[in-house]
Write a protein that holds these residues in place. Structure first.
Motif, mmCIF file in Angstrom:
data_model
loop_
_atom_site.group_PDB
_atom_site.id
_atom_site.type_symbol
_atom_site.label_atom_id
_atom_site.label_comp_id
_atom_site.label_asym_id
_atom_site.label_seq_id
_atom_site.Cartn_x
_atom_site.Cartn_y
_atom_site.Cartn_z
ATOM 1 N N VAL A 92 0.616 14.948 -7.006
ATOM 2 C CA VAL A 92 -0.826 14.827 -6.781
ATOM 3 C C VAL A 92 -1.588 15.448 -7.952
ATOM 4 O O VAL A 92 -2.542 14.866 -8.479
ATOM 5 N N ALA A 93 -1.160 16.632 -8.372
ATOM 6 C CA ALA A 93 -1.836 17.311 -9.476
ATOM 7 C C ALA A 93 -1.650 16.562 -10.794
ATOM 8 O O ALA A 93 -2.591 16.405 -11.576
ATOM 9 N N HIS A 143 7.172 20.492 -2.775
ATOM 10 C CA HIS A 143 6.857 20.898 -4.149
ATOM 11 C C HIS A 143 6.584 19.690 -5.037
ATOM 12 O O HIS A 143 5.608 19.665 -5.786
ATOM 13 N N VAL A 144 7.437 18.684 -4.924
ATOM 14 C CA VAL A 144 7.287 17.489 -5.757
ATOM 15 C C VAL A 144 6.013 16.730 -5.397
ATOM 16 O O VAL A 144 5.312 16.216 -6.285
ATOM 17 N N TYR A 145 5.698 16.665 -4.108
ATOM 18 C CA TYR A 145 4.470 15.984 -3.703
ATOM 19 C C TYR A 145 3.248 16.678 -4.301
ATOM 20 O O TYR A 145 2.358 16.014 -4.846
ATOM 21 N N ALA A 190 0.810 -1.219 0.000
ATOM 22 C CA ALA A 190 0.000 0.000 0.000
ATOM 23 C C ALA A 190 0.840 1.264 0.000
ATOM 24 O O ALA A 190 0.341 2.332 -0.364
ATOM 25 N N GLN A 191 2.121 1.162 0.399
ATOM 26 C CA GLN A 191 2.955 2.366 0.401
ATOM 27 C C GLN A 191 3.292 2.825 -1.014
ATOM 28 O O GLN A 191 3.693 3.968 -1.220
ATOM 29 N N ASP A 192 3.103 1.942 -1.998
ATOM 30 C CA ASP A 192 3.359 2.318 -3.386
ATOM 31 C C ASP A 192 2.126 2.999 -3.972
ATOM 32 O O ASP A 192 1.488 2.495 -4.896
ATOM 33 N N GLN A 193 1.774 4.148 -3.395
ATOM 34 C CA GLN A 193 0.608 4.892 -3.858
ATOM 35 C C GLN A 193 0.789 5.303 -5.304
ATOM 36 O O GLN A 193 1.887 5.585 -5.754
ATOM 37 N N ASN A 194 -0.312 5.347 -6.044
ATOM 38 C CA ASN A 194 -0.242 5.619 -7.474
ATOM 39 C C ASN A 194 -0.033 7.107 -7.743
ATOM 40 O O ASN A 194 -0.910 7.806 -8.250
ATOM 41 N N LEU A 195 1.150 7.604 -7.384
ATOM 42 C CA LEU A 195 1.526 8.976 -7.686
ATOM 43 C C LEU A 195 2.597 8.950 -8.759
ATOM 44 O O LEU A 195 3.570 8.205 -8.666
ATOM 45 N N VAL A 196 2.406 9.762 -9.783
ATOM 46 C CA VAL A 196 3.313 9.758 -10.926
ATOM 47 C C VAL A 196 3.919 11.145 -11.079
ATOM 48 O O VAL A 196 3.223 12.156 -10.970
ATOM 49 N N LEU A 197 5.209 11.183 -11.335
ATOM 50 C CA LEU A 197 5.888 12.439 -11.601
ATOM 51 C C LEU A 197 6.076 12.623 -13.107
ATOM 52 O O LEU A 197 6.295 11.649 -13.829
ATOM 53 N N PRO A 198 6.016 13.837 -13.590
ATOM 54 C CA PRO A 198 6.240 14.066 -15.026
ATOM 55 C C PRO A 198 7.689 13.788 -15.406
ATOM 56 O O PRO A 198 8.591 13.853 -14.561
ATOM 57 N N ASP A 199 7.911 13.473 -16.659
ATOM 58 C CA ASP A 199 9.272 13.267 -17.153
ATOM 59 C C ASP A 199 10.053 14.576 -17.084
ATOM 60 O O ASP A 199 9.514 15.665 -17.302
#
Length: 227
Positions: free
Chosen positions: A210-211, A204-206, A63-72
């Motif tokens: 999320v966005a 900032h990254v978080y 569950a700690q691998d939440q589906n949050l993705v960062l842009p390239d």
């Protein structure tokens, strides 16, 4: 449909309760009875989702691998820094992540396979190091697989030290120091000058993740409702 949503909510309640108990007491000392009480569910409801304490622990680890993705990013080194900063922010603010890390680092957890999180942390770092190497961001001596393991291992030690000394209150400061010490030994100096490793980067990254990910709080329920 309503039953599926109810089942999802029950599973989440059980995982949240298990995370709380595991973080407070450790894997070995935690009991199913304590988790049942904290979750406020019946034994039948718990065993419908998880057959054992080990399955519960694996659920918390996953569950700690939440589906949050960062842009390239153009710089893959910046992506690595941002992965580290995102995890750092979540470790300070998300009880499920803290519980997952507690389980991962719990050397007394007999019979629990704790290798999964280390592999899942190292894999994206290694992939980005390989891309960074291909586009000339790394120093010639760097072996991506080796460096990924070093970064994950040193981070594990730093977070453990922060937890013991300040309950993660100084984690961002310590992680920033780690990156400042480690990155010059693997990254071309011309690349490093444009990489943001500041303490403010974590929050900032978080917010950006999320966005960018656009993951609603009830994402699983929305998926069920959509069929």
């Amino acid at each position: 449909m309503a039953e599926q949503v109810r089942a999802i909510r029950t599973r989440q309640a059980i995982l949240s309760a298990a995370a709380k108990i595991f973080e407070e007491r450790g894997y070995q000392s935690s009991t199913i009875s304590e988790i049942l009480t904290a979750a406020g569910v019946t034994k039948g409801a718990l065993y419908f989702h998880f057959q054992s304490k080990e399955e519960l622990a694996q659920g918390v680890l996953a569950a700690q691998d939440q589906n949050l993705v960062l842009p390239d990013r153009a710089s893959k080194i910046q992506e690595i820094v941002d992965i580290v900063m995102l995890h750092t922010y979540r470790l300070q603010t998300d009880p499920m992540v803290r519980a997952g890390v507690r389980l991962t680092m719990d050397q007394t957890a007999q019979g629990l396979d704790r290798s999964g999180p280390f592999r899942s942390w190292a894999a994206p770092v290694r992939a980005r190091l390989e891309k960074a190497q291909a586009q000339g961001e790394l120093l010639p001596h760097v072996v991506p697989a080796e460096t990924a393991d070093v970064l994950v291992g040193t981070y594990a030690g730093i977070q453990s030290m922060s937890q013991a000394l300040s309950d993660y209150q100084d984690l961002v400061v310590r992680v920033t120091a780690l990156l400042r010490h480690l990155m010059p030994s693997i990254v071309q100096s011309s690349v490093l000058t444009s990489v943001d490793m500041s303490e403010s980067r974590a929050a900032h990254v978080y917010a950006e993740a999320v966005a960018y990910s656009q993951v609603p709080a009830d994402a699983e329920e929305a998926a069920v409702a959509a069929g």
